[in-house]
Design an enzyme around this catalytic site. Structure first.
Site, PDB file in Angstrom:
ATOM      1  N   LYS A  76      45.103  34.046  87.939  1.00 56.96           N
ATOM      2  CA  LYS A  76      45.489  32.699  87.482  1.00 56.96           C
ATOM      3  C   LYS A  76      45.559  32.658  85.955  1.00 56.96           C
ATOM      4  O   LYS A  76      46.481  32.072  85.387  1.00 56.96           O
ATOM      5  CB  LYS A  76      44.481  31.655  87.962  1.00 56.96           C
ATOM      6  CG  LYS A  76      44.511  31.394  89.447  1.00 56.96           C
ATOM      7  CD  LYS A  76      43.627  30.236  89.834  1.00 56.96           C
ATOM      8  CE  LYS A  76      42.148  30.498  89.635  1.00 56.96           C
ATOM      9  NZ  LYS A  76      41.576  31.502  90.518  1.00 56.96           N
ATOM     10  N   CYS A 165      30.297  19.038  91.522  1.00 58.37           N
ATOM     11  CA  CYS A 165      30.245  20.506  91.608  1.00 58.37           C
ATOM     12  C   CYS A 165      28.919  21.114  91.183  1.00 58.37           C
ATOM     13  O   CYS A 165      28.547  22.141  91.725  1.00 58.37           O
ATOM     14  CB  CYS A 165      31.415  21.149  90.857  1.00 58.37           C
ATOM     15  SG  CYS A 165      31.324  21.109  89.079  1.00 58.37           S
ATOM     16  N   MET A 166      28.203  20.532  90.226  1.00 59.89           N
ATOM     17  CA  MET A 166      26.985  21.232  89.826  1.00 59.89           C
ATOM     18  C   MET A 166      25.793  20.320  89.613  1.00 59.89           C
ATOM     19  O   MET A 166      24.796  20.743  89.055  1.00 59.89           O
ATOM     20  CB  MET A 166      27.224  22.128  88.618  1.00 59.89           C
ATOM     21  CG  MET A 166      28.261  21.607  87.651  1.00 59.89           C
ATOM     22  SD  MET A 166      27.689  20.878  86.115  1.00 59.89           S
ATOM     23  CE  MET A 166      27.040  19.340  86.494  1.00 59.89           C
ATOM     24  N   MET A 336      28.995  26.495  95.074  1.00 63.97           N
ATOM     25  CA  MET A 336      29.126  25.232  95.797  1.00 63.97           C
ATOM     26  C   MET A 336      28.519  25.242  97.199  1.00 63.97           C
ATOM     27  O   MET A 336      28.192  24.192  97.744  1.00 63.97           O
ATOM     28  CB  MET A 336      30.601  24.825  95.889  1.00 63.97           C
ATOM     29  CG  MET A 336      31.225  24.581  94.536  1.00 63.97           C
ATOM     30  SD  MET A 336      30.209  23.558  93.491  1.00 63.97           S
ATOM     31  CE  MET A 336      30.481  24.318  91.917  1.00 63.97           C
ATOM     32  N   GLY A 373      32.028  25.687  88.391  1.00 60.90           N
ATOM     33  CA  GLY A 373      33.422  25.714  88.810  1.00 60.90           C
ATOM     34  C   GLY A 373      34.441  25.365  87.748  1.00 60.90           C
ATOM     35  O   GLY A 373      35.595  25.781  87.830  1.00 60.90           O
ATOM     36  N   GLN A 374      34.024  24.599  86.740  1.00 56.50           N
ATOM     37  CA  GLN A 374      34.991  24.114  85.756  1.00 56.50           C
ATOM     38  C   GLN A 374      34.666  24.661  84.363  1.00 56.50           C
ATOM     39  O   GLN A 374      33.518  24.968  84.057  1.00 56.50           O
ATOM     40  CB  GLN A 374      34.976  22.587  85.722  1.00 56.50           C
ATOM     41  CG  GLN A 374      35.374  21.951  87.046  1.00 56.50           C
ATOM     42  CD  GLN A 374      35.479  20.444  86.925  1.00 56.50           C
ATOM     43  OE1 GLN A 374      36.532  19.921  86.635  1.00 56.50           O
ATOM     44  NE2 GLN A 374      34.390  19.745  87.145  1.00 56.50           N
TER      45      GLN A 374
END
Lengths: 750, 145
Positions: A76, A165-166, A336, A373-374
């Site tokens: 990606k 997410c966290m 997650m 995740g981000q």
């Protein structure tokens, strides 16, 4: 740090090879004339890269070999240039007129937004407005929003998608150590002898970290990899042991691993005596003893855990023995599958327990390390306190002393900051549903696709009395299509700011090109909104660098202290790890460790000081096995879980714009075990209807024995087949994070 | 691991043009070869495990396969930019230093694939007989229960 092609080549290429290059056509194939140092736009790994530009356009990327990713990019990241010129980039503001969103000027759109905010606050009070932000926004952007809403509009209704997410990892660190964020770093991977990866498909969700684990397994002596996941994901390819289990039963497995560690003498009793306290229940429950804990664990024999979880007892024993072997290091990583749970904080606690009872913490190769995740969930939202219960850098809304500190630092009158925490994400969208929030500003995220039980909240966002502002680089998204105003946001290489990734590494993204069309950086848009609402004194910044200088002053004296992390230093570096309390401090690889963490006194008698807790001891929590909020039954007999494909990211607003990725895994399928499918008469490729208690969605079936029997798995990114129509919006009572990973469905041929 | 009867039609569609391309009969300018239309729900390996099994296995067991650096990273999309033989700029995203070194006079007439066979892409110090997967002990797990 921007550099010409020639300068870039000097950095990137070996001297001997370069001497032969001269003015040759090196990299001419991609036509880049200028290379600008930045960070990948996607996951929380935070890979460094250079973006190549020519004629004001992004034409290529190169991995930064001086950064932690050693020049490597995942597929990606390699394809990032294509997102910049995507056909669905939004190039001008839109406002809703009747059923349609039509082009508007910036002045008209911003005037409308400001009017609506003013009107809501005047009629219904400050808590009738809210901001929903993002772990993809730059730190300065999240900071501007946080300051404007909390100190200007005087509401704590500001939250963000990191809650999804966290939040479980945050609450896990806080309850165990008293301070948020991992104590270890990526370099620990190079020293680990055993990896335990729980609820993490690292190979697809964090490919560059996975590659580092691969390198360690290839080069280290007898390195073991244990994967705990109901599915056999590509991560399990390198596993020496894959433990599959019934979703939601990993608490029993981790308690059973602790049981084995004690039973087989693999614990470090000296470490426990010096550094560990024991607790049960809430924050006031740190009054248990080692004896209480051993008694608690007595019930969690491997045989019982196997019975509860469907895992094999001998596998649990093996995992524990590998983890606990004396003289070997052990690193836990999770994501997650652990955090997106109604018992996610407890699951986090149980991972920390394993490290604390064995003393495998705070030495190279031994650390519990949560994956994120981000790209800026940690740096911008979590550290910066852009959540409904937080103030910047470890301070709490509900703490009077912290509010007073922030009021002084922000130079606002005492009593400006409201003492009551605002709405956490799910509660925020429920407040929209109930009509308590009238005006909602969504920035850099896509809740119309990404919220659990999403139909419910899509309806809320469409209500007549709810005014929705969406700042987005792309249109339409499943959220912008619901908006009353859509603001075109500058994207990635078009703006400047800081990202902070999973290992406390902060990095500067420099602007490489001008924003497309009329797009503007979110930082500018928020400063504009502040001016229109009469709060220009709160956001007087000319550039994000001005805001950064202010941010530095807020960290002084906190556990985050990065006052030595000047803009210039960020520009010259390839990532800096906090704490970093002075301009000459090198940064901190391992927190709580004497000689590494500047907060630990140099003359501390012990090597490790868990200074986040009053007694300097971390807490081992007694957390029993508890099932997921929704479990399978006769009516809904299949477990349902969702996750990421390597080709796509979040809701695919970016990745679907890359031509290579449009042809790969774009449509989400329902993955079923062949034996389950056979019982239902379903063949590969058949259309199947999945129904939960909340909604029904149709997918094509993919039959695979990598999915456990009784489990259905769906990728999360597809805007046309939305997995979140089915997911449950139950949340963890402590972290308020939803249980995306587990609910119950029925399956039938469509 | 996956049963794939639904994709068998695609595999059949793929087999002919790829076989043809190996003989150069359908190759266009610049090494381009038309790629058949694909199912947007599929990933490369689902068809290529059957359509080009040797290349697939070499890729899968090599460093790129373990790391999930998939076919399109090197070969481009299945659209007009598909290239049977990847150009060096596809390598440079991750291996800029090594690609730059290929400009040295001593490297004249060589490209990345002179030393690194196309799909295993063995590192210099590795015997081609030892795949990355083998060195990792990958895929040794018992079938999932």
């Amino acid at each position: 740090m921007s550099m010409s092609r020639r300068e870039f080549l000097k950095t990137a290429a070996a001297a001997s090879a370069l001497s032969a290059l001269g003015s040759s056509r090196a990299f001419a194939a991609d036509g880049a004339a200028q290379w600008t140092k930045t960070v990948c736009r996607y996951c929380g790994t935070g890979c460094g890269l250079y973006v190549g530009t020519q004629g004001g356009k992004v034409v290529g990327v190169r991995g930064d070999k001086d950064n932690h990713n050693r020049g490597l990019l995942c597929l990606k990241g390699f394809l990032l240039p294509q997102i910049m010129s995507a056909p669905d980039r939004l190039l001008h503001p839109l406002v809703r007129k009747g059923d349609k969103l039509v082009r508007a000027s910036w002045d008209e759109a911003m005037g409308l937004v400001a009017d609506r905010f003013r009107e809501s606050i005047e009629k219904f009070g400050p808590d009738s407005v809210a901001f929903y932000g993002s772990g993809q926004a730059l730190t300065e952007e999240s900071y501007a929003a946080n300051k404007l809403f909390k100190a200007g509009l005087r509401t704590n209704n500001i939250d963000g998608n990191p809650r999804l997410c966290m939040a479980g990892a945050v609450a896990g660190y806080l309850t165990t150590y008293g301070k948020d964020e991992p104590m270890g770093c990526y370099e620990d991977v190079d020293h680990a002898d055993v990896f335990v990866l729980t609820g993490s498909n690292t190979a697809e969700a964090h490919p560059i970290i996975f590659q580092r684990i691969v390198r360690r397994k290839e080069s280290g002596r007898n390195v073991k990899v244990v994967v705990l996941d109901p599915r056999r994901t590509p991560t399990a390819r390198i596993a020496d042991l894959h433990i599959t289990f019934t979703p939601g039963t990993d608490l029993a497995i981790m308690n059973a691993m602790a049981h084995v560690l004690f039973a087989e003498g693999l614990v470090d009793r000296d470490f426990i005596q010096t550094h560990v306290a024991f607790g049960e229940g809430g924050p006031d429950g740190v009054n248990k003893t080692l004896a209480d804990y051993e008694k608690f664990l007595a019930d969690y024999t491997p045989a019982r855990a196997a019975e509860l979880s469907g895992a094999r007892a001998e596998d649990i024993v093996t995992a524990a023995r590998w983890f606990g072997e004396k003289g070997r290091t052990a690193m836990s990583m999770w994501c997650m599958g652990v955090n997106q749970r109604s018992k996610g904080v407890w699951a986090n606690n149980l991972i920390h327990n394993l490290h604390l009872v064995t003393g495998k913490i705070g030495v190279p190769g031994s650390t519990p390390f949560s994956l994120t995740g981000q790209p800026n969930a940690c740096g911008g939202v979590r550290d910066g306190g852009a959540l409904s219960h937080l103030l910047p850098y470890g301070r709490l809304v509900a703490n009077e002393k912290h509010r007073a500190e922030m009021e002084k630092l922000w130079n606002v009158p005492a009593g400006t900051l409201a003492p009551k925490p605002g709405f956490a994400t799910i509660d925020m969208f429920r407040a929209v549903e109930e009509g308590r929030i009238k005006t909602l500003y969504v920035m850099c995220t896509n809740p119309g696709q990404s919220l659990p039980n999403v139909d419910r909240y899509r309806k809320a966002m469409q209500k007549q009395d709810a005014f929705l502002v969406v700042s987005e680089a792309f249109h339409p998204t499943r959220t912008s299509e619901l908006a009353d105003v859509v603001l075109p946001a500058a994207l990635w290489a078009e703006k400047e700011g800081v990202y902070g990734c999973a290992e406390r590494r902060y990095q500067l993204l420099e602007a490489a090109v001008k924003p497309a069309g009329e797009a503007r950086p979110d930082f500018d848009i928020l400063c504009d909104l502040a001016r229109r609402l009469g709060h220009e004194k709160l956001l007087p910044f000319r550039t994000p660098a001005d805001a950064w200088d202010e941010i530095l002053t807020l960290t002084k004296g906190t556990a985050y202290d990065f006052t030595g992390m000047s803009r210039q230093r960020l520009k010259e570096s390839h990532g800096l790890l906090w704490p970093m309390p002075s301009p000459t401090h090198p940064g901190t690889k391992r927190r709580y460790v004497r000689g590494e963490d500047p907060i630990v006194p140099a003359d501390a008698p012990q090597r490790i000081v868990f200074y986040g807790r009053p007694d300097n001891k971390a807490v081992v929590w007694l957390r029993p096995q508890k099932p997921a909020e929704e479990v399978v039954d006769a009516e809904y007999p299949f477990w349902y879980t969702t996750g990421r494909a390597i080709e796509h990211w979040h809701t695919a607003t970016m990745t679907r714009n890359c031509k290579e990725l449009r042809h790969a895994n774009l449509e989400s399928m329902a993955e079923l075990h062949p034996q389950d499918a056979a019982k239902l008469g379903i063949r590969d490729g058949d259309r199947v209807r999945l129904a939960s208690r909340r909604a029904t969605e149709t997918f094509r079936a993919r039959l695979t024995d990598s999915t456990r029997q009784g489990l259905v798995y769906v990728h999360m990114h597809d805007p046309d087949h939305m997995c979140n129509r089915l997911t449950i919006d139950a949340v963890d009572p402590v972290s308020r994070q939803p249980e995306y990973k587990i609910c119950a469905v029925k399956v039938e041929k469509a | 691991m996956r049963a794939r009867p639904w994709s068998s039609l695609l595999v059949a569609a793929l087999a002919v043009p790829l076989a043809a391309s190996a003989q150069g009969s359908s190759r266009g300018k610049g090494g381009r070869t038309a790629h058949p239309a694909v199912d947007s729900a599929a990933s490369c390996e689902e068809c290529h495990a059957d359509a080009t099994p040797a290349a697939y296995r070499e890729w899968k067991d090599g460093a790129h396969g373990i790391a999930l650096v998939k076919c399109f990273v090197c070969h481009g999309s299945t659209g007009a930019d598909f290239k049977r033989k990847p150009a060096a700029d596809r390598c440079a995203g991750c291996h800029a230093e090594q690609v730059a070194s290929m400009r040295a006079p001593a490297m004249k007439g060589k490209d990345c694939f002179t030393c690194h066979s196309p799909h295993p892409l063995d590192p210099h110090a590795t015997s081609p007989a030892t795949s990355t997967a083998a060195s990792l002990g990958a895929d040794k797990l018992a079938p999932m229960r």
